[in-house]
Design a protein around this motif. Structure first.
Motif, short mmCIF file in Angstrom:
data_model
loop_
_atom_site.label_atom_id
_atom_site.label_comp_id
_atom_site.label_asym_id
_atom_site.label_seq_id
_atom_site.Cartn_x
_atom_site.Cartn_y
_atom_site.Cartn_z
N UNK A 47 0.81 -1.31 -0.17
CA UNK A 47 0.19 -0.05 -0.02
C UNK A 47 0.83 1.09 0.00
N UNK A 48 0.63 2.00 -0.83
CA UNK A 48 1.20 3.60 -0.83
C UNK A 48 0.07 4.49 -0.66
N UNK A 49 0.48 5.66 -0.02
CA UNK A 49 -0.38 6.80 -0.27
C UNK A 49 -1.10 7.23 -1.43
N UNK A 51 -1.52 10.00 -2.57
CA UNK A 51 -0.66 11.15 -3.07
C UNK A 51 0.49 10.64 -3.68
N UNK A 55 -1.41 10.75 -10.60
CA UNK A 55 -0.95 11.58 -11.55
C UNK A 55 0.58 11.25 -12.10
N UNK A 56 1.27 9.89 -11.61
CA UNK A 56 2.36 9.37 -12.11
C UNK A 56 2.17 8.52 -13.32
N UNK A 67 -7.86 1.02 -5.41
CA UNK A 67 -8.11 1.90 -4.12
C UNK A 67 -8.50 1.29 -2.95
N UNK A 89 -11.06 6.88 0.18
CA UNK A 89 -9.93 6.22 -0.11
C UNK A 89 -8.69 7.07 -0.06
N UNK A 91 -5.40 5.27 0.26
CA UNK A 91 -4.45 4.39 0.10
C UNK A 91 -4.56 3.74 -1.37
N UNK A 103 9.98 7.37 -4.58
CA UNK A 103 9.60 7.67 -3.25
C UNK A 103 10.63 7.40 -2.13
N UNK A 329 9.62 14.81 -8.76
CA UNK A 329 8.12 15.14 -8.09
C UNK A 329 8.24 14.76 -6.46
N UNK A 330 9.08 14.11 -6.15
CA UNK A 330 9.26 14.25 -4.39
C UNK A 330 10.10 14.92 -3.90
#
Lengths: 457, 457
Positions: A47-49, A51, A55-56, A67, A89, A91, A103, A329-330
């Motif tokens: 699981x990733x956030x 956010x 958009x990636x 989700x 949702x 994550x 990330x 982006x990060x």
């Protein structure tokens, strides 16, 4: 509770012993090669956030993210006049290994020694429409180095590809191009703003042929002169040196447009360096400068790679390239990296198709002790223990049932040796072992571990 | 796109090189032992249908399931007057490996040879409140055999536990009890309907002490005479033989209630057989019949196990038991099985606490070729290739930067050997290799692979 007919979600798979043995063979081979180049394994959470993920992957990718409903009372404080999904949702499941890697690098930058060489072998999830060869859960095997612009990194990726497929016994061709060269195409075609259109079109050359590619470029507004330049490029043939010389001339103003492309020349310089390094290191597989190789992803900025099996038609089984701003982006700009991804499912299909899996992979157990009764059982337990201690996979049949049933079990599990012992063996202090393939049978003193091991090997 | 500060969902973890090396050491050790007993690896998908998962872990468990939003327009045809979650989520993330295993056995029963011995090492997800040592994503290592009632299976599990912790160097005590014996407790305490209450209470003996256990049983309505019987049982001590004899007498009508418990006697018979088999096979770790061992899960019907580290306080690091009807819910009744689960995160903590991880685990790369320029780089590439071919992890520093920087890189990655070569080495056809720990430095002919390997090992 009522009885349910069990099933799994569409697009997902169970892997049984045989598939696992084969999959592990592929992963272990890849992993062992990555390790000899000093690449370090990492794992990131499933699981990733959202956010991190949104958009990636473009609009289409956002739709394909799985989700996860917020835990607790997800709908407790929802505003029903606003879109619900973003409210319930936060994550999602990992969609690839590249974005989590970016990330990871940014989040752990203070702990990392750059250049950072990492590999990662984990499942990813995409809510794609399932079809033959396309799954909603599948493994990716990614290897990347980040924090160095040197072509030595590109070289190492090619070497690893070469070694992996050499070990697997798959003959491949490694196709290489450079994104800057593609930019150069657009520039000398007089359409520097149409890099993506031209790239997307020529990427289809294999599938749709030159005429359709030209039509597509015309549809996108490329003028006839530009199309002619692209056609001239795509028809180049010969060795790397010959293509390189021809391209250099074109980028130096020798095309119909007369435009000089500095970017294109830079790309050619990178390719020249990489091919020189490959010559010095020695690559076994054929490597081709493939000017029609484009790859879809927009984030590549230098070398791009694709690997195809020579003896099995399945498309690309491995691919990647250099990116210059993945971590931007990060919040960590200007960190250049290069990586490739091995397509485990396609490689699996190639190995099945070409019958390249080693034969003994599927044999999990070497020896089965058949059991006739409680005394015989106790008698063989220490022998089984000693053999297991020596690394042999041994089973003791758990019930004193009919021998027929125990033989059937050995047969179904493809166990090559069986040992059947009764009161006379107990009295003599021996074990009888039979090779079920050759029929050869031999008695050994229970203490003769080395002799038993030799018979079983 | 704006810059985001990267993070991961709470309760999840990234694993870097060092943690991965340590985790793989644990998993590889466990896996290698499972394999010598003929257990076969399977994997199931991360996502299961909610119909497979719901109702299997109690009400609390249902709440802790991670639910996945249906893909596509999840809210498109929703009836807002009805509970929304069941309408928009049909899948959830795997909560443990046991229910997917049961589902797998039923779904694939026609392909399976019973008794079916499988192991599975995969992550599971629970929406628990994260806290120290409790994660929302963690790995389970489960090993089960299904389709046989023989105590040989229980024996093998104990043997595998014994071998795994022997290999890891962790001294453990293996606690064994039998669910039928717990039923016997309730019967001779005159409260056959209170098995669960009694079990839950005595399971806390270690934590809260005898007086509180007695209070809890009284609160649950167990009468004084019954409590006295349980107290008598819990105060039994001595060897397995002594406890067994005392329990047999009690179950044969020798308790204050005078009740005979056939179930209890059956449980003792199973324990007696198992301890006899353990004697025959030889178990290195101490094994204790622990009459207070209950384990929470209600599906156990025979032997129950728990493993504790003797030199590190952390609770149970491994546990399991026999179940008689795990697959019944999926339509395949009367299939008895037994299994255990290794708690990888706790075992990790024990190995860190006792400093039992091998020292060389963290060394990923053996040799770094420092690079002074393009010629030196090309010169070492074939040597690096040959060493990698022999299985040595070798890095070639990708840039010809200051040597100080390259030494720092070797230092941070704990690379024990460095090779620095200049024009004189190229002329002589040698490579210089230095042991960074001992300071020893030696020159080798580039073709002297065996000598270089010997120096590096």
């Amino acid at each position: 509770m009522s009885v349910q007919k069990p099933s799994i979600p569409k697009g997902t798979r169970d892997f049984g012993q045989k598939e696992m043995a084969r999959r592990n063979y592929i992963f272990d081979t890849i992993r062992s090669v990555f390790r000899t180049y000093g690449y370090q394994e990492i794992q990131t959470p499933a699981q990733e956030n959202l956010s991190t993920l949104l958009g990636k992957y473009g609009e289409e990718g956002d739709k394909l993210l799985f989700r996860i409903l917020n835990s607790g009372d997800a709908f407790g404080s929802v505003d029903f006049d606003k879109p619900l999904t973003p409210q319930v949702c936060e994550k999602g499941l990992r969609y690839d290994l590249t974005v989590p890697f970016a990330r990871y690098v940014v989040q752990h930058q203070s702990e990392i020694s750059f250049p950072f060489k990492r590999f990662q072998i984990q499942p990813v999830w995409r809510a794609d429409r399932p079809q033959k060869g396309r799954y909603r859960e599948f493994y990716q095997c990614d290897v990347d180095v980040i924090g160095s612009r040197s072509q030595v990194n590109e070289l190492e990726l090619v070497q690893m590809v070469d070694t992996v497929f050499g070990k697997l016994g798959v003959r491949v061709c490694i196709h290489i191009n450079n994104r800057k060269v593609l930019t150069g195409f657009a520039e000398i075609a007089g359409a520097p703003d149409k890099v993506v259109d031209i790239t997307v079109a020529i990427d289809k050359l294999d599938k749709i042929g030159l005429e359709k590619v030209k039509e597509e470029m015309a549809d996108k507004g490329l003028e006839a002169g530009g199309i002619a330049v692209i056609e001239q490029i795509l028809s180049l043939s010969g060795s790397f040196g010959e293509k390189l010389a021809a391209m250099k001339a074109l980028f130096n103003g020798g095309s119909a447009s007369g435009v000089v492309s500095e970017t294109g020349l830079k790309g050619l310089g990178e390719l020249e360096e990489l091919f020189g390094l490959m010559d010095a290191a020695g690559i076994s597989a054929p490597v081709e400068m493939d000017l029609s190789l484009a790859r879809g992803l927009n984030y590549y900025t230098g070398a791009i790679f694709e690997v195809k099996a020579l003896d099995w038609e399945i498309g690309s089984i491995c691919g990647g390239g250099r990116y210059d701003n993945l971590t931007g982006i990060f919040g960590l700009p200007d960190l250049s990296g290069v990586g490739i991804s091995f397509g485990a499912d396609r490689i699996y299909d190639v190995l099945v198709g070409l019958e390249l899996f080693p034969a003994n992979l599927e044999q999990a157990t070497t020896l089965l002790f058949a059991v006739m009764g409680a005394d015989e059982l106790r008698y063989v337990l220490p022998v089984a223990k000693a053999l297991r201690g020596a690394g042999v996979a041994v089973e003791v049949y758990p019930e004193a049932t009919k021998l027929k049933k125990q033989f059937d079990y050995a047969d179904k599990k493809a166990i090559p040796f069986i040992s059947i012992n009764g009161s006379s063996e107990i009295e003599a202090g021996t074990v009888n072992i039979k090779n079920l393939q050759s029929g050869e049978q031999k008695a050994f003193a229970v203490s003769a571990l080395q002799e038993i091991l030799a018979f079983l090997s």
